[in-house]
Design a protein around this motif. Structure first.
Motif, PDB file in Angstrom:
ATOM      1  N   TYR A   1      40.881  44.604  49.927  1.00  0.00           N
ATOM      2  CA  TYR A   1      39.571  44.970  49.313  1.00  0.00           C
ATOM      3  C   TYR A   1      38.842  45.356  50.563  1.00  0.00           C
ATOM      4  O   TYR A   1      39.029  45.073  51.775  1.00  0.00           O
ATOM      5  CB  TYR A   1      38.861  43.864  48.648  1.00  0.00           C
TER       6      TYR A   1
ATOM      7  N   PRO B   1      37.242  45.680  41.627  1.00  0.00           N
ATOM      8  CA  PRO B   1      38.463  44.635  42.147  1.00  0.00           C
ATOM      9  C   PRO B   1      38.978  44.717  43.343  1.00  0.00           C
ATOM     10  O   PRO B   1      39.161  43.860  44.001  1.00  0.00           O
ATOM     11  CB  PRO B   1      39.677  45.234  41.133  1.00  0.00           C
TER      12      PRO B   1
ATOM     13  N   SER C   1      36.009  41.243  38.546  1.00  0.00           N
ATOM     14  CA  SER C   1      35.637  41.232  39.703  1.00  0.00           C
ATOM     15  C   SER C   1      34.616  40.107  40.074  1.00  0.00           C
ATOM     16  O   SER C   1      34.578  39.525  41.081  1.00  0.00           O
ATOM     17  CB  SER C   1      35.404  42.492  40.224  1.00  0.00           C
TER      18      SER C   1
ATOM     19  N   ARG D   1      34.769  37.150  42.605  1.00  0.00           N
ATOM     20  CA  ARG D   1      33.805  36.782  43.699  1.00  0.00           C
ATOM     21  C   ARG D   1      33.180  35.514  43.638  1.00  0.00           C
ATOM     22  O   ARG D   1      32.962  34.661  44.644  1.00  0.00           O
ATOM     23  CB  ARG D   1      32.665  37.981  43.574  1.00  0.00           C
TER      24      ARG D   1
END
Length: 401
Positions: free
Chosen positions: A270, A281, A383, A387
């Motif tokens: 990422y 994502p 996502s 997180r």
């Protein structure tokens, strides 16, 4: 409205990141530049002679620091840049000359272009300082831009291997598997208010501007850039219409190894971005709003540290190449994205050449002075859960350390 393309056609063959061997290649290239007598051979005391011909505070100074102040690069890097554009400048001969009719050498022309890009001074000011008319300054600068965007393209490309980048980012803040930091900056322009077509360039701070989006590595190298979108567009809109977004969504970038966070959750490759970007994502943004839990606060702190290379890279870009700093007077909006792109190439070349010219200047993280932080409300729910898992794991590791 789409972006104004930064290149008519970009060569895609050079896909490797410049490595330490660039220093050896640069040395060989500059040796060839000075030894070649079949073309425009350059005298070893070129700067001595050139400095005597220019007017103003730098006239007659042979001090290397003066050279670096004028051109924003070391002499070694200057010679390397000359070697990059030499074939284009000699293959298309032009009768460029100074006000006295003396033909301009390759070094002279590269000096003119670098001064224009580095100082941001007007064509007339540079023409007066260097003893030539402003149309000559303009033509030389544009030919330099055209050459550099092709010849120097290998200095700005997405790396084939990301392990070193991931490791460096993790050392900065502890965020694992991070491959880059993304940010956006505005290049301001002075445009006529009376033209309705110009309203699209009016950004949220009531400035006419063009957007530059950049993905940066831990060493402040640009890995991916796009310029040309109007300043009125939000960060998330620019992102979603960029080539980088499309490549990631097609699985052609950020598709490497995953990290197991828990039995049920994997952390893919990422990048990180500020709250102006959507939570995706493959793009982690900070938590917004208050109150925040201790893990969320700790995550935001680490996240902020990880974003700093992008902020500092854009700050340095604008500080070094001042043609894109301040407010540009009615620029050609078809050419401006290409000028911005070449400034990004020059930024990377300085890093690849280990050129520390004027690096003692204290860098700010503020590259968009007087621009307020915007917030994007787009949140991918999966996502958001990811997180949370990451922030909780980092908090547990920090607490047990």
């Amino acid at each position: 409205m789409g972006p104004i393309k930064a290149l008519k056609k970009r060569k895609r063959s050079a896909e490797k990141k410049a490595d330490p061997n660039v220093l050896l290649a640069a040395s060989a290239a500059t040796d060839s530049l000075h030894d070649d007598d079949d073309d425009e051979s350059q005298p070893s005391d070129w700067w001595d002679g050139f400095s005597r011909r220019i007017s103003g505070p730098y006239s007659g100074s042979t001090d290397p620091k003066t050279f670096e102040s004028v051109f924003k690069v070391s002499r070694k890097t200057f010679d390397y840049i000359c070697s990059l554009v030499k074939d284009d400048f000699t293959a298309k001969p032009a009768n460029f000359s100074d006000s006295n009719g003396n033909p301009l050498t390759l070094n002279d022309r590269v000096a003119v272009a670098l001064r224009r890009l580095g100082s941001g001074e007007s064509l007339s000011v540079i023409g007066e300082s260097f003893g030539m008319n402003q149309s000559t300054v303009s033509q030389i600068t544009w030919r330099f831009v055209e050459s550099m965007e092709e010849r120097a393209l290998h200095h700005l490309s997405w790396p084939s291997k990301l392990d070193d980048i991931k490791s460096k980012f993790e050392k900065i803040s502890g965020l694992p598997n991070c491959c880059g930091a993304i940010d956006i900056t505005h290049v301001m322009m002075n445009l006529p208010n009376v033209e309705l077509s110009n309203k699209v360039w009016l950004d949220g701070e009531k400035n006419f501007s063009m957007v530059l989006q950049a993905v940066v590595d831990p060493d402040m190298r640009f890995l991916d850039v796009i310029a040309g979108w109007p300043g009125s567009l939000s960060d998330d809109v620019v992102l979603k219409n960029s080539g980088f977004f499309k490549l990631v969504e097609k699985g052609k970038r950020l598709h490497g190894g995953k990290i197991q966070l828990s039995e049920r959750t994997e952390l893919r490759e990422y990048i990180v971005g500020d709250s102006g970007f959507p939570l995706l994502p493959w793009l982690l943004t900070p938590y917004q709003g208050k109150p925040m839990s201790l893990p969320q606060t700790e995550f935001n702190k680490r996240h902020s540290e990880t974003r700093k290379p992008a902020q500092m890279a854009l700050s340095r870009l604008k500080d070094k190449w001042r043609i894109i700093n301040g407010v540009m007077w009615m620029p050609d909006r078809n050419r401006l994205p290409r000028i911005i792109f070449v400034c990004c190439l020059l930024h990377n070349i300085l890093i690849d050449m280990d050129d520390q010219t004027l690096d003692d200047t204290l860098l700010s993280h503020q590259h968009d002075v007087n621009y307020r932080q915007r917030s994007c409300k787009t949140v991918d729910e999966a996502s958001s859960v990811l997180r949370d898992e990451l922030s909780n794991q980092l908090w547990r590791e920090n607490s047990s350390a």
